[in-house]
Scaffold this motif. Structure first.
Motif, PDB file in Angstrom:
ATOM      1  N   GLN A   1      11.948   2.504  -7.854  1.00 14.52           N
ATOM      2  CA  GLN A   1      12.561   3.629  -7.151  1.00 14.52           C
ATOM      3  C   GLN A   1      11.832   3.898  -5.830  1.00 14.52           C
ATOM      4  OE1 GLN A   1      12.524   7.034  -9.733  1.00 14.52           O
ATOM      5  NE2 GLN A   1      14.346   7.938  -8.806  1.00 14.52           N
ATOM      6  N   ALA A   2      10.529   3.823  -5.888  1.00 15.54           N
ATOM      7  CA  ALA A   2       9.712   4.029  -4.696  1.00 15.54           C
ATOM      8  C   ALA A   2      10.009   2.950  -3.660  1.00 15.54           C
ATOM      9  CB  ALA A   2       8.234   3.993  -5.072  1.00 15.54           C
ATOM     10  N   ARG A   3      10.120   1.713  -4.122  1.00 11.65           N
ATOM     11  CA  ARG A   3      10.357   0.590  -3.208  1.00 11.65           C
ATOM     12  C   ARG A   3      11.725   0.717  -2.532  1.00 11.65           C
ATOM     13  NH1 ARG A   3       8.763  -3.174  -6.373  1.00 11.65           N
ATOM     14  NH2 ARG A   3       6.683  -3.182  -5.473  1.00 11.65           N
ATOM     15  N   VAL A   4      12.725   1.121  -3.329  1.00  9.84           N
ATOM     16  CA  VAL A   4      14.072   1.278  -2.761  1.00  9.84           C
ATOM     17  C   VAL A   4      14.068   2.378  -1.708  1.00  9.84           C
ATOM     18  CG1 VAL A   4      16.435   2.012  -3.269  1.00  9.84           C
ATOM     19  CG2 VAL A   4      15.279   0.398  -4.784  1.00  9.84           C
ATOM     20  N   ALA A   5      13.410   3.507  -2.025  1.00  7.18           N
ATOM     21  CA  ALA A   5      13.386   4.634  -1.087  1.00  7.18           C
ATOM     22  C   ALA A   5      12.683   4.237   0.208  1.00  7.18           C
ATOM     23  CB  ALA A   5      12.698   5.829  -1.738  1.00  7.18           C
ATOM     24  N   LEU A   6      11.539   3.597   0.079  1.00  6.57           N
ATOM     25  CA  LEU A   6      10.787   3.181   1.267  1.00  6.57           C
ATOM     26  C   LEU A   6      11.581   2.167   2.086  1.00  6.57           C
ATOM     27  CD1 LEU A   6       7.237   2.905  -0.309  1.00  6.57           C
ATOM     28  CD2 LEU A   6       7.840   4.356   1.641  1.00  6.57           C
ATOM     29  N   SER A   7      12.199   1.207   1.407  1.00  4.24           N
ATOM     30  CA  SER A   7      12.976   0.179   2.106  1.00  4.24           C
ATOM     31  C   SER A   7      14.142   0.812   2.845  1.00  4.24           C
ATOM     32  CB  SER A   7      13.508  -0.857   1.107  1.00  4.24           C
ATOM     33  OG  SER A   7      12.446  -1.449   0.392  1.00  4.24           O
ATOM     34  N   SER A   8      14.776   1.779   2.200  1.00  2.00           N
ATOM     35  CA  SER A   8      15.964   2.399   2.786  1.00  2.00           C
ATOM     36  C   SER A   8      15.612   3.303   3.968  1.00  2.00           C
ATOM     37  CB  SER A   8      16.704   3.225   1.732  1.00  2.00           C
ATOM     38  OG  SER A   8      16.983   2.429   0.610  1.00  2.00           O
TER      39      SER A   8
ATOM     40  N   SER B   1       0.839  -1.205   0.000  1.00  2.00           N
ATOM     41  CA  SER B   1       0.000   0.000   0.000  1.00  2.00           C
ATOM     42  C   SER B   1       0.873   1.254   0.000  1.00  2.00           C
ATOM     43  CB  SER B   1      -0.963  -0.026   1.181  1.00  2.00           C
ATOM     44  OG  SER B   1      -0.232  -0.069   2.384  1.00  2.00           O
ATOM     45  N   LYS B   2       1.998   1.189   0.692  1.00  2.00           N
ATOM     46  CA  LYS B   2       2.876   2.367   0.710  1.00  2.00           C
ATOM     47  C   LYS B   2       3.509   2.610  -0.659  1.00  2.00           C
ATOM     48  CE  LYS B   2       3.808   2.856   5.585  1.00  2.00           C
ATOM     49  NZ  LYS B   2       4.678   2.534   6.723  1.00  2.00           N
ATOM     50  N   VAL B   3       3.911   1.507  -1.310  1.00  2.00           N
ATOM     51  CA  VAL B   3       4.477   1.649  -2.655  1.00  2.00           C
ATOM     52  C   VAL B   3       3.409   2.235  -3.584  1.00  2.00           C
ATOM     53  CG1 VAL B   3       5.376   0.390  -4.651  1.00  2.00           C
ATOM     54  CG2 VAL B   3       6.189  -0.184  -2.365  1.00  2.00           C
ATOM     55  N   GLN B   4       2.195   1.747  -3.414  1.00  2.00           N
ATOM     56  CA  GLN B   4       1.101   2.224  -4.257  1.00  2.00           C
ATOM     57  C   GLN B   4       0.882   3.724  -4.082  1.00  2.00           C
ATOM     58  OE1 GLN B   4      -0.481   0.402  -6.652  1.00  2.00           O
ATOM     59  NE2 GLN B   4      -1.294   2.422  -7.209  1.00  2.00           N
ATOM     60  N   ARG B   5       1.003   4.190  -2.854  1.00  2.00           N
ATOM     61  CA  ARG B   5       0.802   5.627  -2.603  1.00  2.00           C
ATOM     62  C   ARG B   5       1.865   6.469  -3.314  1.00  2.00           C
ATOM     63  NH1 ARG B   5      -0.422   6.753   3.597  1.00  2.00           N
ATOM     64  NH2 ARG B   5      -0.305   8.904   2.843  1.00  2.00           N
ATOM     65  N   MET B   6       3.085   5.930  -3.348  1.00  2.00           N
ATOM     66  CA  MET B   6       4.130   6.668  -4.064  1.00  2.00           C
ATOM     67  C   MET B   6       3.931   6.583  -5.567  1.00  2.00           C
ATOM     68  SD  MET B   6       7.562   6.154  -1.785  1.00  2.00           S
ATOM     69  CE  MET B   6       8.548   7.508  -2.367  1.00  2.00           C
ATOM     70  N   LEU B   7       3.417   5.431  -6.019  1.00  2.00           N
ATOM     71  CA  LEU B   7       3.112   5.294  -7.450  1.00  2.00           C
ATOM     72  C   LEU B   7       2.086   6.335  -7.870  1.00  2.00           C
ATOM     73  CD1 LEU B   7       2.753   1.436  -8.085  1.00  2.00           C
ATOM     74  CD2 LEU B   7       4.370   2.988  -9.153  1.00  2.00           C
ATOM     75  N   ASP B   8       1.126   6.567  -6.970  1.00  2.00           N
ATOM     76  CA  ASP B   8       0.087   7.556  -7.263  1.00  2.00           C
ATOM     77  C   ASP B   8       0.672   8.956  -7.400  1.00  2.00           C
ATOM     78  OD1 ASP B   8      -1.659   5.489  -7.144  1.00  2.00           O
ATOM     79  OD2 ASP B   8      -2.338   5.893  -5.088  1.00  2.00           O
TER      80      ASP B   8
ATOM     81  N   TRP C   1      10.460   2.328   5.719  1.00  2.00           N
ATOM     82  CA  TRP C   1       9.037   2.448   5.325  1.00  2.00           C
ATOM     83  C   TRP C   1       8.382   3.697   5.890  1.00  2.00           C
ATOM     84  CZ3 TRP C   1       7.613  -0.475   1.331  1.00  2.00           C
ATOM     85  CH2 TRP C   1       8.476  -1.549   1.035  1.00  2.00           C
ATOM     86  N   ASP C   2       9.189   4.720   6.088  1.00  2.00           N
ATOM     87  CA  ASP C   2       8.674   6.029   6.499  1.00  2.00           C
ATOM     88  C   ASP C   2       8.338   6.801   5.220  1.00  2.00           C
ATOM     89  OD1 ASP C   2       8.446   8.731   7.183  1.00  2.00           O
ATOM     90  OD2 ASP C   2       9.739   8.480   8.949  1.00  2.00           O
ATOM     91  N   LEU C   3       7.049   6.891   4.926  1.00  2.00           N
ATOM     92  CA  LEU C   3       6.586   7.459   3.653  1.00  2.00           C
ATOM     93  C   LEU C   3       7.086   8.890   3.448  1.00  2.00           C
ATOM     94  CD1 LEU C   3       4.832   6.442   1.322  1.00  2.00           C
ATOM     95  CD2 LEU C   3       2.867   7.491   2.428  1.00  2.00           C
ATOM     96  N   GLU C   4       7.027   9.635   4.550  1.00  2.00           N
ATOM     97  CA  GLU C   4       7.407  11.053   4.459  1.00  2.00           C
ATOM     98  C   GLU C   4       8.890  11.214   4.088  1.00  2.00           C
ATOM     99  OE1 GLU C   4       6.938  14.377   7.754  1.00  2.00           O
ATOM    100  OE2 GLU C   4       5.109  13.211   7.421  1.00  2.00           O
ATOM    101  N   ARG C   5       9.753  10.494   4.815  1.00  2.00           N
ATOM    102  CA  ARG C   5      11.194  10.619   4.554  1.00  2.00           C
ATOM    103  C   ARG C   5      11.555  10.091   3.182  1.00  2.00           C
ATOM    104  NH1 ARG C   5      13.762   7.477   8.987  1.00  2.00           N
ATOM    105  NH2 ARG C   5      15.760   7.921   8.013  1.00  2.00           N
ATOM    106  N   ALA C   6      10.907   9.005   2.782  1.00  2.00           N
ATOM    107  CA  ALA C   6      11.190   8.425   1.462  1.00  2.00           C
ATOM    108  C   ALA C   6      10.828   9.407   0.355  1.00  2.00           C
ATOM    109  CB  ALA C   6      10.423   7.120   1.293  1.00  2.00           C
ATOM    110  N   THR C   7       9.664  10.050   0.498  1.00  2.00           N
ATOM    111  CA  THR C   7       9.220  11.018  -0.513  1.00  2.00           C
ATOM    112  C   THR C   7      10.157  12.218  -0.545  1.00  2.00           C
ATOM    113  OG1 THR C   7       7.063  10.467   0.419  1.00  2.00           O
ATOM    114  CG2 THR C   7       7.080  11.950  -1.443  1.00  2.00           C
ATOM    115  N   GLU C   8      10.487  12.663   0.660  1.00  2.00           N
ATOM    116  CA  GLU C   8      11.396  13.803   0.801  1.00  2.00           C
ATOM    117  C   GLU C   8      12.716  13.535   0.074  1.00  2.00           C
ATOM    118  OE1 GLU C   8      12.993  15.180   4.795  1.00  2.00           O
ATOM    119  OE2 GLU C   8      10.846  15.658   4.896  1.00  2.00           O
ATOM    120  N   GLN C   9      13.239  12.316   0.272  1.00  2.00           N
ATOM    121  CA  GLN C   9      14.529  11.957  -0.331  1.00  2.00           C
ATOM    122  C   GLN C   9      14.431  11.976  -1.858  1.00  2.00           C
ATOM    123  OE1 GLN C   9      15.318   8.471  -1.603  1.00  2.00           O
ATOM    124  NE2 GLN C   9      17.367   9.123  -2.187  1.00  2.00           N
ATOM    125  N   LEU C  10      13.290  11.510  -2.381  1.00  2.00           N
ATOM    126  CA  LEU C  10      13.152  11.436  -3.838  1.00  2.00           C
ATOM    127  C   LEU C  10      12.938  12.808  -4.466  1.00  2.00           C
ATOM    128  CD1 LEU C  10      11.050   8.205  -4.412  1.00  2.00           C
ATOM    129  CD2 LEU C  10      13.431   8.608  -5.010  1.00  2.00           C
TER     130      LEU C  10
END
Lengths: 199, 184
Positions: free
Chosen positions: A178-185, A164-171, A188-197
């Motif tokens: 890329q989304a999966r790598v960011a979230l995994s790294s 579901s988190k990957v899906q939110r980034m896909l949206d 699974w903090d959606l905010e930090r992963a998005t921020e990084q990207l």
């Protein structure tokens, strides 16, 4: 290819096909070209690990100096493991480097890689981000590894939280991997992963 | 990708032999651990592993700084492998022309219990020869025929340590004696 290398690979190939691991389906070996310089391996994820149920493809390049030097092996299937690069699939395993011995065979190497999946060694990492998570947050590590196994290696265990988190980034229009790598790294903090990207 | 990954026994794999399973098992006992072929110019390491000499030589050459057994990683060296001489192993083509000859076997004469057979001196014949005139007496030669004295204790045992200790004491006594001769 040097005579001894080709001859030995042919012999190993013949023997591995009769081995109980191949018959039992836990490892596989196939040819890529006619010169016996490149092969494709496959190992089943060991039971009671996050990799259970997945099949992991390996690229095996046989050097001319084989068996005096080790085969060059990397994961073709993406995998979340402290001793395998999540980007390139490069493997950190001593027997594939300075601890190689000429009596080791493709069969024993494939079995060693399977054992590596059962027992990661975070103190000698290939992927520092994965190793840090492995040490500091084993629960998240297991979840991530299981998710990657499900998505890339055909594992049966679906991790809904990750999906579901990957899906939110896909949206948001971000590439899936890329989304999966960011979230995994970023644990699974959606905010930090998005921020990084986007940062 | 997927099709090549399928493990399939290749019936046309070269080198197929028609021998029975039992024969194969026997043959595998004599296979080189490096080329997996029947060992030619066979040598065996101190840890008991069999290799072709050309194969083992190449392994030792590949990693001069890390000489370990390719099977069990015990320390090995060129000096410590034993060649295996079977019957009728002289073929026309000698692969040793390409690599240095494999190390020769080490022969020790069986211990003779009858002392010195050639001259009949009986057991325990010792002969020491020295020129006594000091300071030239340092040039002393000693002959020991048939050597009936016990051989040195093996390295590492308590007896070996004792013998080393004793010989050191005797050495120092000798040095002191010489010094006393000089200065007295």
């Amino acid at each position: 290819m040097a005579n001894i290398a080709a001859k030995r690979i042919k012999r190993e190939f013949k023997e591995i096909m009769k081995s109980e691991e191949v018959i039992g389906g836990s490892i596989k070996l196939g040819l890529v070209n006619e010169n016996w310089t490149e092969l494709k391996g496959e190992i089943a994820g060991p039971v009671d690990t996050p990799y259970e149920g997945g099949t992991f493809l390996l690229e095996i390049k046989v050097p001319e100096t084989y068996p005096f030097n080790p085969p060059k092996i990397r994961f073709l299937t993406k995998i979340w493991h402290p001793n395998v690069s999540s980007v390139t699939g490069a493997i950190c395993l001593d027997i594939l480097k300075d601890q190689w011995a000429a009596a080791l065979t493709l069969r024993t190497v494939l079995l060693s890689l399977q054992a590596l999946l059962s027992a990661g060694e975070p103190n000698d990492p290939q992927d520092a981000v994965v190793a840090k998570q492995f040490r500091e947050n084993p629960r998240l590590f297991t979840m991530t590894a299981r998710h990657w196994t499900n998505v890339y290696a055909g594992g049966p265990n679906i991790v809904h939280e990750c999906n579901s988190k990957v899906q939110r980034m896909l949206d948001m229009g971000i590439d899936e991997h890329q989304a999966r790598v960011a979230l995994s790294s970023y644990d699974w903090d959606l905010e930090r992963a998005t921020e990084q990207l986007f940062g | 990708m997927a099709e090549t990954s399928q493990a399939r026994a290749s019936p046309s794999a070269p080198g197929g032999d028609a021998g029975g399973e039992e024969d194969k098992h026997d043959e595998r006992m004599l296979e080189c651990n490096i080329c997996l072929d029947t060992a030619r110019d066979a040598v065996v390491s101190m840890c008991g592993h069999l290799f072709c000499w050309p194969c083992l030589h190449q392994w030792l050459e590949t990693r001069p700084s890390r000489q370990v057994c390719p099977v069990c990683k015990a320390a090995i060296s060129r000096e410590k492998v034993i060649p295996l001489y079977g019957r009728g192993n002289t073929k026309q083509e000698d692969p040793r022309n390409k690599v240095p000859p494999r190390p020769a076997g080490q022969r020790t004469e069986p211990e003779s219990t009858s002392g010195f057979p050639g001259f009949g001196f009986g057991e325990g014949f010792h002969m020491s020869f020295g020129i006594g005139a000091f300071p030239f007496g340092i040039f002393t030669s000693t002959f020991n025929f048939g050597d009936p004295r016990p051989s040195a204790a093996p390295r590492g045992t308590a007896q070996f340590e004792e013998e080393q200790f004793l010989s050191k004491i005797f050495l120092w006594v000798a040095i002191l004696f010489v010094l006393w001769l000089v200065f007295a």
